[in-house]
Design a protein around this motif. Sequence first.
Motif, PDB file in Angstrom:
ATOM      1  N   PHE A 243       7.540   4.318  12.688  1.00 44.10           N
ATOM      2  CA  PHE A 243       6.654   3.487  11.892  1.00 44.10           C
ATOM      3  C   PHE A 243       7.028   3.540  10.416  1.00 44.10           C
ATOM      4  CE2 PHE A 243       4.114   4.773  15.584  1.00 44.10           C
ATOM      5  CZ  PHE A 243       3.643   3.546  16.037  1.00 44.10           C
ATOM      6  N   HIS A 244       6.788   2.428   9.718  1.00 41.00           N
ATOM      7  CA  HIS A 244       6.916   2.378   8.265  1.00 41.00           C
ATOM      8  C   HIS A 244       5.519   2.525   7.666  1.00 41.00           C
ATOM      9  CE1 HIS A 244      11.131   1.008   8.180  1.00 41.00           C
ATOM     10  NE2 HIS A 244      10.820   0.313   9.262  1.00 41.00           N
ATOM     11  N   ILE A 245       5.456   3.024   6.453  1.00 41.38           N
ATOM     12  CA  ILE A 245       4.184   3.083   5.742  1.00 41.38           C
ATOM     13  C   ILE A 245       4.053   1.811   4.904  1.00 41.38           C
ATOM     14  CG2 ILE A 245       2.748   4.380   4.105  1.00 41.38           C
ATOM     15  CD1 ILE A 245       3.265   5.803   6.752  1.00 41.38           C
ATOM     16  N   LEU A 246       2.928   1.111   5.054  1.00 41.97           N
ATOM     17  CA  LEU A 246       2.704  -0.160   4.358  1.00 41.97           C
ATOM     18  C   LEU A 246       1.501  -0.071   3.430  1.00 41.97           C
ATOM     19  CD1 LEU A 246       2.993  -2.580   7.446  1.00 41.97           C
ATOM     20  CD2 LEU A 246       4.852  -1.764   5.978  1.00 41.97           C
ATOM     21  N   ASN A 247       1.478  -0.983   2.492  1.00 47.24           N
ATOM     22  CA  ASN A 247       0.298  -1.183   1.660  1.00 47.24           C
ATOM     23  C   ASN A 247      -0.667  -2.049   2.465  1.00 47.24           C
ATOM     24  OD1 ASN A 247      -1.632  -2.188  -0.163  1.00 47.24           O
ATOM     25  ND2 ASN A 247      -0.201  -2.125  -1.871  1.00 47.24           N
ATOM     26  N   ARG A 248      -1.831  -1.499   2.792  1.00 41.89           N
ATOM     27  CA  ARG A 248      -2.782  -2.229   3.637  1.00 41.89           C
ATOM     28  C   ARG A 248      -3.157  -3.590   3.031  1.00 41.89           C
ATOM     29  NH1 ARG A 248      -6.426  -0.424   7.539  1.00 41.89           N
ATOM     30  NH2 ARG A 248      -5.999   1.750   7.003  1.00 41.89           N
ATOM     31  N   LYS A 249      -3.266  -3.653   1.707  1.00 39.55           N
ATOM     32  CA  LYS A 249      -3.714  -4.889   1.046  1.00 39.55           C
ATOM     33  C   LYS A 249      -2.635  -5.973   1.012  1.00 39.55           C
ATOM     34  CE  LYS A 249      -7.065  -2.531  -1.922  1.00 39.55           C
ATOM     35  NZ  LYS A 249      -7.438  -2.169  -3.325  1.00 39.55           N
ATOM     36  N   THR A 250      -1.371  -5.574   0.737  1.00 39.50           N
ATOM     37  CA  THR A 250      -0.302  -6.572   0.579  1.00 39.50           C
ATOM     38  C   THR A 250       0.588  -6.706   1.814  1.00 39.50           C
ATOM     39  OG1 THR A 250       1.284  -4.982  -0.332  1.00 39.50           O
ATOM     40  CG2 THR A 250      -0.232  -6.079  -1.882  1.00 39.50           C
ATOM     41  N   GLY A 251       0.599  -5.665   2.653  1.00 42.75           N
ATOM     42  CA  GLY A 251       1.487  -5.676   3.815  1.00 42.75           C
ATOM     43  C   GLY A 251       2.911  -5.279   3.468  1.00 42.75           C
ATOM     44  N   ASN A 252       3.159  -4.940   2.201  1.00 42.73           N
ATOM     45  CA  ASN A 252       4.499  -4.538   1.778  1.00 42.73           C
ATOM     46  C   ASN A 252       4.763  -3.072   2.117  1.00 42.73           C
ATOM     47  OD1 ASN A 252       4.807  -7.091   0.621  1.00 42.73           O
ATOM     48  ND2 ASN A 252       3.971  -6.408  -1.344  1.00 42.73           N
ATOM     49  N   THR A 253       6.059  -2.755   2.312  1.00 42.90           N
ATOM     50  CA  THR A 253       6.420  -1.350   2.530  1.00 42.90           C
ATOM     51  C   THR A 253       6.237  -0.587   1.220  1.00 42.90           C
ATOM     52  OG1 THR A 253       8.749  -1.820   2.044  1.00 42.90           O
ATOM     53  CG2 THR A 253       8.078  -1.867   4.363  1.00 42.90           C
ATOM     54  N   VAL A 254       5.996   0.708   1.319  1.00 47.64           N
ATOM     55  CA  VAL A 254       5.827   1.541   0.130  1.00 47.64           C
ATOM     56  C   VAL A 254       6.959   2.553   0.080  1.00 47.64           C
ATOM     57  CG1 VAL A 254       3.321   1.279   0.190  1.00 47.64           C
ATOM     58  CG2 VAL A 254       4.371   3.249   1.309  1.00 47.64           C
ATOM     59  N   LYS A 255       7.199   3.124  -1.094  1.00 46.38           N
ATOM     60  CA  LYS A 255       8.233   4.158  -1.227  1.00 46.38           C
ATOM     61  C   LYS A 255       7.650   5.369  -1.928  1.00 46.38           C
ATOM     62  CE  LYS A 255      10.146   2.209  -5.512  1.00 46.38           C
ATOM     63  NZ  LYS A 255      11.366   1.712  -6.177  1.00 46.38           N
ATOM     64  N   ARG A 256       8.215   6.517  -1.622  1.00 43.44           N
ATOM     65  CA  ARG A 256       7.760   7.754  -2.230  1.00 43.44           C
ATOM     66  C   ARG A 256       8.483   7.974  -3.558  1.00 43.44           C
ATOM     67  NH1 ARG A 256       5.008  10.967   1.540  1.00 43.44           N
ATOM     68  NH2 ARG A 256       5.274  10.298   3.705  1.00 43.44           N
ATOM     69  N   ILE A 257       7.768   8.454  -4.534  1.00 46.77           N
ATOM     70  CA  ILE A 257       8.373   8.798  -5.811  1.00 46.77           C
ATOM     71  C   ILE A 257       7.873  10.172  -6.236  1.00 46.77           C
ATOM     72  CG2 ILE A 257       8.688   6.427  -6.612  1.00 46.77           C
ATOM     73  CD1 ILE A 257       6.147   6.727  -8.260  1.00 46.77           C
ATOM     74  N   TYR A 258       8.745  10.893  -6.969  1.00 47.29           N
ATOM     75  CA  TYR A 258       8.338  12.190  -7.506  1.00 47.29           C
ATOM     76  C   TYR A 258       7.552  11.966  -8.796  1.00 47.29           C
ATOM     77  CZ  TYR A 258      11.328  14.713  -4.246  1.00 47.29           C
ATOM     78  OH  TYR A 258      11.894  15.231  -3.110  1.00 47.29           O
TER      79      TYR A 258
END
Length: 291
Positions: free
Chosen positions: A34-49
């Motif tokens: 599974f990919h992690i998505l933004n529930r509101k936009t449906g876009n994929t998200v990325k992790r940042i430090y």
Amino acid sequence: MAPRPAWKGYLKLSLVTCAIELTNVVTHADKVSFHILNRKTGNTVKRIYVDAETGKPVEDGDEIKGYEIEKGDFVHIEEEEIEAVQIETSHTMSLDGFVDKSSIRQIYLDTPYYVAPADKVSEEAFAVIRDAMAGKKMAGLARIVLYRRERPVVIEPLGKGMVLTTLRYDNTVRQPETVFGDIEAVKTDQEMTDLAELIIDKKKTKFDPSKFDDKYEEALLELIRAKKAGHKAPKAKEAPKPSNVVNLFDALKKSLSSDSGSGQTKSSPAKAKPAAKRAKAKSVAPKRKSA
């Protein structure tokens, strides 16, 4: 397409050396992910430090590894400095000792890899080492730097190639007595053990990994198909909870009579008959009165 090797280097037996490569035995290519998505936009998200103090994002070029020597005091280690750390086992596995594979307790076995010659020139030396181990029915012990960690390994012949299994260090393995130490010693009834052995005989089969189905994976795919078709998620079927065994002897007898043992070998009639007689005798025997 051939799988990408996990490691390339040399296998050494005394003065005999050959180039080899390791390939992962296990693949997760077909597993549901599974990919992690933004529930509101449906876009994929990325992790940042993010800087723990300022809360601001840290750019890739500003990231550095650190080893904490005291609370809040770190030694900075550059990536290139880690890459520069080399020891003999970074590129060469020396077969330093040989053992019977069965002498290695299962709790020490970790991850398997296929071992194959890396080029045509190495095939003859590779075959000599493999066949010598097969002839003596021995497995070789060595060390290898894999994923930036030196690991003890055991290597053994497997068909035209070999298989290497990484081993766990002794100080990372919980010994059985630390878990089993509180289990009370129980003297089992021989008749009940005989019945349990008959059940095992009825269920005797051959190991066939192709018959293992990943039920959880299938359930995930069923969920995905339902959601894709615009349907509600399938309702989970609650698994029946096993009831507590009140009379172990009766439970064993019922198991023996109800188990069909489909697709498995039948128990020996000669062995089943005496056990059945003992079971009958015990079931009709009067209970002893306490003194």
